[in-house]
Design a protein around this motif. Sequence first.
Motif, PDB file in Angstrom:
ATOM      1  N   ALA A 143       1.100   3.960  -2.859  1.00 22.11           N
ATOM      2  CA  ALA A 143       0.849   5.370  -2.565  1.00 22.11           C
ATOM      3  C   ALA A 143       2.021   6.236  -2.976  1.00 22.11           C
ATOM      4  O   ALA A 143       1.849   7.346  -3.506  1.00 22.11           O
ATOM      5  N   ALA A 159       1.978   6.541  -6.743  1.00 25.33           N
ATOM      6  CA  ALA A 159       0.931   7.479  -7.161  1.00 25.33           C
ATOM      7  C   ALA A 159       1.338   8.915  -6.874  1.00 25.33           C
ATOM      8  O   ALA A 159       1.110   9.820  -7.699  1.00 25.33           O
ATOM      9  N   LYS A 160       1.958   9.125  -5.707  1.00 26.30           N
ATOM     10  CA  LYS A 160       2.418  10.473  -5.378  1.00 26.30           C
ATOM     11  C   LYS A 160       3.503  10.936  -6.334  1.00 26.30           C
ATOM     12  O   LYS A 160       3.523  12.105  -6.769  1.00 26.30           O
ATOM     13  N   ARG A 182       0.830  -1.208   0.000  1.00 26.69           N
ATOM     14  CA  ARG A 182       0.000   0.000   0.000  1.00 26.69           C
ATOM     15  C   ARG A 182       0.857   1.249   0.000  1.00 26.69           C
ATOM     16  O   ARG A 182       0.595   2.201  -0.746  1.00 26.69           O
ATOM     17  N   ARG A 183       1.915   1.240   0.852  1.00 31.17           N
ATOM     18  CA  ARG A 183       2.800   2.410   0.886  1.00 31.17           C
ATOM     19  C   ARG A 183       3.529   2.607  -0.434  1.00 31.17           C
ATOM     20  O   ARG A 183       3.702   3.745  -0.893  1.00 31.17           O
TER      21      ARG A 183
END
Length: 482
Positions: free
Chosen positions: A66, A69-70, A62-63
């Motif tokens: 994320a 995506a960031k 998940r990190r």
Amino acid sequence: MKLLTRSPKLTPADLAELRRIELATQIEHARQADQLHREQAAADRAARRQADREADRAERKRRKAAAKAKARRIATLRRYAETARYVAPLLLVNTAAVGAQTGYAFSRTPASWPVLARVAVALVYAATVESISLYVNWHSHDALMQGATGTAAEMRRRAYVIAAVVGAMNYSHFDGEDWTPTPFAVGTGMASLLSPWLWGLHTRRQQHQQLLRRDLVDETGAVFDRKRRKAFPIRTWRSARWSIEHNELDPKRAWDGYHADRAARRAAAPAGRIRAAWRALRGAAPAQPEPVEPEPAPPAPLSLDDPEVLAIAKAKLDIAAARERILPSAIRYGIADRDPARFADLTAGGIWDLVAATDEPAHVRWPVPVRVATAAEPEPAPRPAAQIPTPEPEPRRSWWPPSRQPRLRSLRRARRPAAREPSRTGRRLDVDRLAAEYSRLTRELRRRPTGHELGSAAGCSKAAANRWMREHRVSTSAGPAR
């Protein structure tokens, strides 16, 4: 009846044994329960650890997702920001031009219309007028990025003409009496006029980046320092021209190359180029200096580090080794081809006689000992030549068709020199020497000599001695007298 019978009475020993068995059973049950508890606890801990690992893995995924995506959002924002840095000034210029056209159109619409309708009509008018030159300029941009430079230049010129007409219209909306310039009129007119040119700057930048990616940028030669340009303006300009002509990017080499070329031109015209041109016009051109042939450059030293040189050296060594191996056989084959009878005589006389008949050096020939006949050793009677078998040469195999073989044989006979009778002197001497040495060794050793002993005594090879003994085994089968 069995139910009415009384159970046997247990003795104290039996009761003790039963008590012991019961205690052992309880202990075993407790041990198994404890082991089951420990195994269950271990399984629970393993399940918790597996669940924790799965949770950590899911959290890391998940990190990571994320973070990706960031990063994508940041890259997109940076790309937009970079694009806005180049496009924002152009958009401001177009906005100013469209705003001026909108204000003029709003003042020309009927006042009885609703305000929103008047604003909408003014915006449509302004956007239409200002977008004509931009649309033509966009086609110029697309043609230039596709490599059609001629079409791009034609479209750009048309966009400039349309922008000039629109700029004049925008200027006329806010000028004074008799086209008197006002700041607002000049600003709005310049905004409409310079819009295609500013978009052309962006197009040329995009084309330059495209050429950089394809490694097709045309270099503009060497770039000299400001002080050099100030001190030697003419020579610096000529050095830059020389560097562009010769595709030289180093300023030092461009400066030295231009001065070397300049010195060569001055040497060709020592009195000056103007005087040389005047003499050429008058027909009295000076004598041309004799051309000096350049000295040939010394050959570069060969090194075995070069793979090609190493391969050539290895090939030469292999050729030399192969030549040393096949040269004696080639000489023998040549003898056999030219004179089969002589080859048969040499072969029957021993291998060292065959070597002596070739071009082998003297140190490899077999030494022939010189023996003097004594009175105790009678001279052996010579054997008639008819007893010496002469092997017939094997006919040569021909690959030509039978119809052409008679003509080939006639041509070979015509080209072949006259045959000569083979000399049997060497053959006769070898046979006589072997017979004499065989008789002597038989008497001295009181046995039949070996091939090595007979060959050493007769001065021939072991093979020749063995061959002679095989041919004369009938006469020597009786053996020496004891």
